[in-house]
Design an enzyme around this catalytic site. Structure first.
Site, PDB file in Angstrom:
ATOM      1  N   THR A 100      25.303   8.554   1.288  1.00  0.00           N
ATOM      2  CA  THR A 100      25.136   8.192   2.712  1.00  0.00           C
ATOM      3  C   THR A 100      25.576   9.323   3.641  1.00  0.00           C
ATOM      4  OG1 THR A 100      25.225   5.800   2.484  1.00  0.00           O
ATOM      5  CG2 THR A 100      26.093   6.694   4.531  1.00  0.00           C
ATOM      6  N   THR A 134      35.071  13.153  11.784  1.00  0.00           N
ATOM      7  CA  THR A 134      36.492  12.839  11.637  1.00  0.00           C
ATOM      8  C   THR A 134      37.363  14.090  11.685  1.00  0.00           C
ATOM      9  OG1 THR A 134      38.097  12.035  10.010  1.00  0.00           O
ATOM     10  CG2 THR A 134      36.069  12.890   9.125  1.00  0.00           C
ATOM     11  N   ASP A 135      38.636  13.893  12.016  1.00  0.00           N
ATOM     12  CA  ASP A 135      39.597  15.010  11.969  1.00  0.00           C
ATOM     13  C   ASP A 135      39.933  15.397  10.522  1.00  0.00           C
ATOM     14  OD1 ASP A 135      41.104  12.747  11.284  1.00  0.00           O
ATOM     15  OD2 ASP A 135      42.658  13.066  12.808  1.00  0.00           O
ATOM     16  N   GLU A 136      39.571  14.524   9.565  1.00  0.00           N
ATOM     17  CA  GLU A 136      39.964  14.793   8.172  1.00  0.00           C
ATOM     18  C   GLU A 136      39.254  16.020   7.596  1.00  0.00           C
ATOM     19  OE1 GLU A 136      40.532  11.348   5.717  1.00  0.00           O
ATOM     20  OE2 GLU A 136      40.760  10.053   7.458  1.00  0.00           O
ATOM     21  N   TYR A 160      35.860  11.844   0.659  1.00  0.00           N
ATOM     22  CA  TYR A 160      35.373  11.381   1.970  1.00  0.00           C
ATOM     23  C   TYR A 160      35.313  12.541   2.951  1.00  0.00           C
ATOM     24  CZ  TYR A 160      35.796   9.558   6.740  1.00  0.00           C
ATOM     25  OH  TYR A 160      35.636   9.345   8.101  1.00  0.00           O
ATOM     26  N   ALA A 162      35.298  15.713   2.405  1.00  0.00           N
ATOM     27  CA  ALA A 162      34.331  16.738   1.995  1.00  0.00           C
ATOM     28  C   ALA A 162      32.911  16.317   2.373  1.00  0.00           C
ATOM     29  CB  ALA A 162      34.436  16.983   0.485  1.00  0.00           C
ATOM     30  N   LYS A 164      32.033  14.287   4.832  1.00  0.00           N
ATOM     31  CA  LYS A 164      31.869  14.380   6.294  1.00  0.00           C
ATOM     32  C   LYS A 164      31.757  15.841   6.719  1.00  0.00           C
ATOM     33  CE  LYS A 164      31.926  11.432   8.953  1.00  0.00           C
ATOM     34  NZ  LYS A 164      30.848  10.528   9.479  1.00  0.00           N
ATOM     35  N   PRO A 215      51.749  -2.914   1.622  1.00  0.00           N
ATOM     36  CA  PRO A 215      51.810  -1.700   0.783  1.00  0.00           C
ATOM     37  C   PRO A 215      51.872  -0.427   1.624  1.00  0.00           C
ATOM     38  CG  PRO A 215      49.574  -2.571   0.832  1.00  0.00           C
ATOM     39  CD  PRO A 215      50.401  -3.509   1.653  1.00  0.00           C
ATOM     40  N   ARG A 224      49.622   9.971  11.101  1.00  0.00           N
ATOM     41  CA  ARG A 224      48.264   9.904  11.636  1.00  0.00           C
ATOM     42  C   ARG A 224      48.359   9.832  13.159  1.00  0.00           C
ATOM     43  NH1 ARG A 224      47.753  11.352   7.225  1.00  0.00           N
ATOM     44  NH2 ARG A 224      46.412  10.589   5.560  1.00  0.00           N
TER      45      ARG A 224
HETATM   46  P1  NAD Z   1      32.809   1.429   8.941  1.00  0.00           P
HETATM   47  O1  NAD Z   1      32.982   1.697   7.494  1.00  0.00           O
HETATM   48  O2  NAD Z   1      33.559   0.327   9.593  1.00  0.00           O
HETATM   49  O3  NAD Z   1      31.257   1.150   9.262  1.00  0.00           O
HETATM   50  C1  NAD Z   1      30.234   1.934   8.730  1.00  0.00           C
HETATM   51  C2  NAD Z   1      28.911   1.214   8.982  1.00  0.00           C
HETATM   52  O4  NAD Z   1      27.865   2.044   8.452  1.00  0.00           O
HETATM   53  C3  NAD Z   1      28.801  -0.134   8.285  1.00  0.00           C
HETATM   54  O5  NAD Z   1      28.281  -1.112   9.150  1.00  0.00           O
HETATM   55  C4  NAD Z   1      27.832   0.126   7.136  1.00  0.00           C
HETATM   56  O6  NAD Z   1      27.063  -1.000   6.777  1.00  0.00           O
HETATM   57  C5  NAD Z   1      26.970   1.224   7.726  1.00  0.00           C
HETATM   58  N1  NAD Z   1      26.333   2.062   6.696  1.00  0.00           N
HETATM   59  C6  NAD Z   1      26.924   2.593   5.582  1.00  0.00           C
HETATM   60  N2  NAD Z   1      26.026   3.272   4.879  1.00  0.00           N
HETATM   61  C7  NAD Z   1      24.839   3.199   5.553  1.00  0.00           C
HETATM   62  C8  NAD Z   1      23.551   3.720   5.334  1.00  0.00           C
HETATM   63  N3  NAD Z   1      23.271   4.462   4.255  1.00  0.00           N
HETATM   64  N4  NAD Z   1      22.583   3.445   6.231  1.00  0.00           N
HETATM   65  C9  NAD Z   1      22.848   2.686   7.319  1.00  0.00           C
HETATM   66  N5  NAD Z   1      24.058   2.150   7.568  1.00  0.00           N
HETATM   67  C10 NAD Z   1      25.042   2.414   6.706  1.00  0.00           C
HETATM   68  O7  NAD Z   1      33.103   2.815   9.670  1.00  0.00           O
HETATM   69  P2  NAD Z   1      33.761   3.088  11.085  1.00  0.00           P
HETATM   70  O8  NAD Z   1      35.230   3.014  10.949  1.00  0.00           O
HETATM   71  O9  NAD Z   1      33.078   2.252  12.098  1.00  0.00           O
HETATM   72  O10 NAD Z   1      33.390   4.618  11.270  1.00  0.00           O
HETATM   73  C11 NAD Z   1      32.211   5.014  11.978  1.00  0.00           C
HETATM   74  C12 NAD Z   1      32.086   6.515  11.904  1.00  0.00           C
HETATM   75  O11 NAD Z   1      33.263   7.113  12.456  1.00  0.00           O
HETATM   76  C13 NAD Z   1      31.986   7.057  10.477  1.00  0.00           C
HETATM   77  O12 NAD Z   1      31.050   8.092  10.474  1.00  0.00           O
HETATM   78  C14 NAD Z   1      33.371   7.582  10.169  1.00  0.00           C
HETATM   79  O13 NAD Z   1      33.315   8.668   9.265  1.00  0.00           O
HETATM   80  C15 NAD Z   1      33.830   8.033  11.544  1.00  0.00           C
HETATM   81  N6  NAD Z   1      35.293   7.998  11.730  1.00  0.00           N
HETATM   82  C16 NAD Z   1      35.975   6.823  11.598  1.00  0.00           C
HETATM   83  C17 NAD Z   1      37.355   6.804  11.813  1.00  0.00           C
HETATM   84  C18 NAD Z   1      38.165   5.536  11.709  1.00  0.00           C
HETATM   85  O14 NAD Z   1      39.397   5.597  11.896  1.00  0.00           O
HETATM   86  N7  NAD Z   1      37.565   4.377  11.459  1.00  0.00           N
HETATM   87  C19 NAD Z   1      38.036   7.978  12.142  1.00  0.00           C
HETATM   88  C20 NAD Z   1      37.290   9.171  12.241  1.00  0.00           C
HETATM   89  C21 NAD Z   1      35.916   9.151  12.068  1.00  0.00           C
HETATM   90  P1  TYD Z   2      43.677   4.544   6.317  1.00  0.00           P
HETATM   91  O1  TYD Z   2      43.700   3.441   7.316  1.00  0.00           O
HETATM   92  O2  TYD Z   2      43.058   4.285   4.986  1.00  0.00           O
HETATM   93  O3  TYD Z   2      43.001   5.802   7.030  1.00  0.00           O
HETATM   94  P2  TYD Z   2      42.900   7.344   6.544  1.00  0.00           P
HETATM   95  O4  TYD Z   2      43.150   7.434   5.094  1.00  0.00           O
HETATM   96  O5  TYD Z   2      41.486   7.665   6.901  1.00  0.00           O
HETATM   97  O6  TYD Z   2      43.905   8.089   7.374  1.00  0.00           O
HETATM   98  O7  TYD Z   2      45.167   5.023   6.065  1.00  0.00           O
HETATM   99  C1  TYD Z   2      45.993   5.431   7.131  1.00  0.00           C
HETATM  100  C2  TYD Z   2      47.289   5.894   6.530  1.00  0.00           C
HETATM  101  O8  TYD Z   2      47.959   4.770   5.939  1.00  0.00           O
HETATM  102  C3  TYD Z   2      47.112   6.909   5.403  1.00  0.00           C
HETATM  103  O9  TYD Z   2      48.179   7.855   5.469  1.00  0.00           O
HETATM  104  C4  TYD Z   2      47.235   6.082   4.127  1.00  0.00           C
HETATM  105  C5  TYD Z   2      48.190   4.978   4.544  1.00  0.00           C
HETATM  106  N1  TYD Z   2      47.987   3.684   3.878  1.00  0.00           N
HETATM  107  C6  TYD Z   2      49.077   3.029   3.299  1.00  0.00           C
HETATM  108  O10 TYD Z   2      50.225   3.526   3.330  1.00  0.00           O
HETATM  109  N2  TYD Z   2      48.869   1.822   2.711  1.00  0.00           N
HETATM  110  C7  TYD Z   2      47.637   1.246   2.634  1.00  0.00           C
HETATM  111  O11 TYD Z   2      47.496   0.137   2.043  1.00  0.00           O
HETATM  112  C8  TYD Z   2      46.538   1.918   3.252  1.00  0.00           C
HETATM  113  C9  TYD Z   2      45.163   1.318   3.211  1.00  0.00           C
HETATM  114  C10 TYD Z   2      46.767   3.137   3.857  1.00  0.00           C
END
Ligand code: NAD
Ligand code: TYD
Length: 356
Positions: A100, A134-136, A160, A162, A164, A215, A224
């Protein structure tokens, strides 16, 4: 009003964005979403009678479908939220992330390029492809390192990140090679209403309400930068309207916290809102086996978007977290829907081997 093809709009950030876009009359929206485990159409139920919102179930990797939608709806913008987004899942099964995040984004770019090249000059100039990242992608910081800037070199550490990073590079290449008017945003960890409870904040809220262990990976000192989802959506709309094509914008919450402090804060809010006479929620906190390759710290320098577009986060962490906990307390129907059998399987898969 402009029309946007929004991908991944049934997920956390995309759905919050669409609700704002329609309620504030920013955009007409066509939402293309595959409806993976992370999605929930219930989130968008209030738009069912909105004639300027259309939902299409499908994959961004399906070129024919994407090309058809572009011809059919003639959007002025594509906003790409669609992704596999959870680091822990990318460690257990990275393949879908390539499918994806890399191939899917590539397909979307290809279909956009062919569509865009056939537009009139005026429509070509208006068109935008906004890629949400993402910032990752920038890797991990030590405590004293300066925050990530737009020119920080990419150093992704998880599958993930990599995937992005690869997608960001394709977006960049499509601007430089073909002139496709792209914009990229790199944001920090979002939190707020409607987030799937595999991510830290909603997982902790819901586990606490069920009196289950909370956890915390490793020593809980990973940091973060937490960004309230509505602040993020407003930044995206601003970048869409005023961002300079070919540029990237970092979006952060100016709000760095160690994970253990985030969990403590959620527990303190629950002690206030759902008090138990003989019990504090923090007694459920449990340190568990760390995530492999766990990035130590993320921090975003968002001075570029502030300077160039006048955006800065409005929500502070205390008020944002309170609103988030209140939302989960008031939306038990939504919560019960997303905690299906598949969600239970995930909890088993991710946490069973992490005993404290
Ligand atoms: P999410 O996982 O909640 O939602 C992703 C959505 O994409 C879902 O509805 C899923 O069904 C859809 N999807 C997945 N694969 C698909 C495909 N092949 N075709 C069409 N739809 C597809 O993600 P999110 O947290 O809403 O993140 C949105 C974007 O922001 C992502 O690109 C993520 O990398 C980026 N992002 C998220 C965060 C965060 O903290 N959530 C932080 C930085 C960047
Ligand atoms: P997460 O919400 O998975 O976001 P990301 O890995 O993209 O930063 O995790 C946020 C932080 O919390 C990350 O340092 C991992 C930690 N974490 C836990 O300590 N316990 C958990 O059960 C989860 C899901 C994440």
């Amino acid at each position: 009003m402009f029309t946007a093809l929004v991908t991944g709009g049934a997920g956390f950030i995309g759905a919050n964005f669409i609700l704002l876009a329609r309620n504030k009359q920013w955009l007409n929206v066509v939402n293309l979403d595959k409806l993976t485990y992370a999605s929930n159409l219930q989130t968008l139920a209030e738009l069912q009678d909105d004639i300027n919102y259309h939902f299409v179930r499908g994959d961004i990797g399906n070129v024919e479908l994407v090309s058809y939608l572009l011809e059919q709806y003639q959007p002025d913008a594509i906003i790409n939220f669609a992704a596999e987004s959870h680091v822990d899942r990318s460690i257990l099964s990275p393949q879908e992330f390539i499918q994806t995040n890399v191939s899917g984004t590539f397909n979307l770019l290809e279909a956009s390029r062919f569509y865009w090249q056939k537009l009139s000059l005026q429509k070509q100039q208006q068109f935008r492809f906004l890629h949400v990242s993402t910032d990752e992608v920038y890797g991990s910081l030590n405590l004293k390192d300066p925050a990530f800037r737009e020119d920080t070199p990419y150093a992704p550490n998880s599958p993930y990140a990599a995937s992005k990073a690869a997608s960001d590079h394709f977006v960049r290449a499509y601007y430089h090679t073909y002139g496709l008017p792209t914009l990229t945003t790199n944001c920090s960890n979002n939190y707020g209403p409607r987030q799937f409870p595999e991510k830290l904040i909603p997982l902790i809220i819901l586990n606490a309400l069920d009196y289950k262990p909370l956890p915390i990976y490793g020593d809980g000192q990973n940091i973060r930068d937490w960004l309230y989802v509505i602040d993020h959506c407003e930044a995206i709309y601003l970048v869409l309207q005023q961002g300079k094509i070919g540029e990237t914008y970092n979006i952060g919450g100016l709000n760095e916290r160690a994970n253990v402090n985030v969990v403590e804060k959620i527990c303190a809010i629950l002690d206030e809102l759902v008090p138990k006479s003989d019990f504090n929620y923090s007694s459920l906190m449990t340190f568990v086996k760390d995530r492999p390759g766990h990035d130590k710290r993320y921090a975003i320098d968002c001075s570029k978007i502030k300077r160039d577009l006048g955006w800065q986060p409005q929500e502070n962490f205390d008020s944002g977290l309170l609103k988030t906990v209140q939302w989960y307390l008031s939306n038990s129907y939504w919560v019960n829907q997303v905690r299906s059998g598949a969600y239970k399987n995930w909890l088993k898969q991710n946490y069973e081997n992490r005993k404290s």
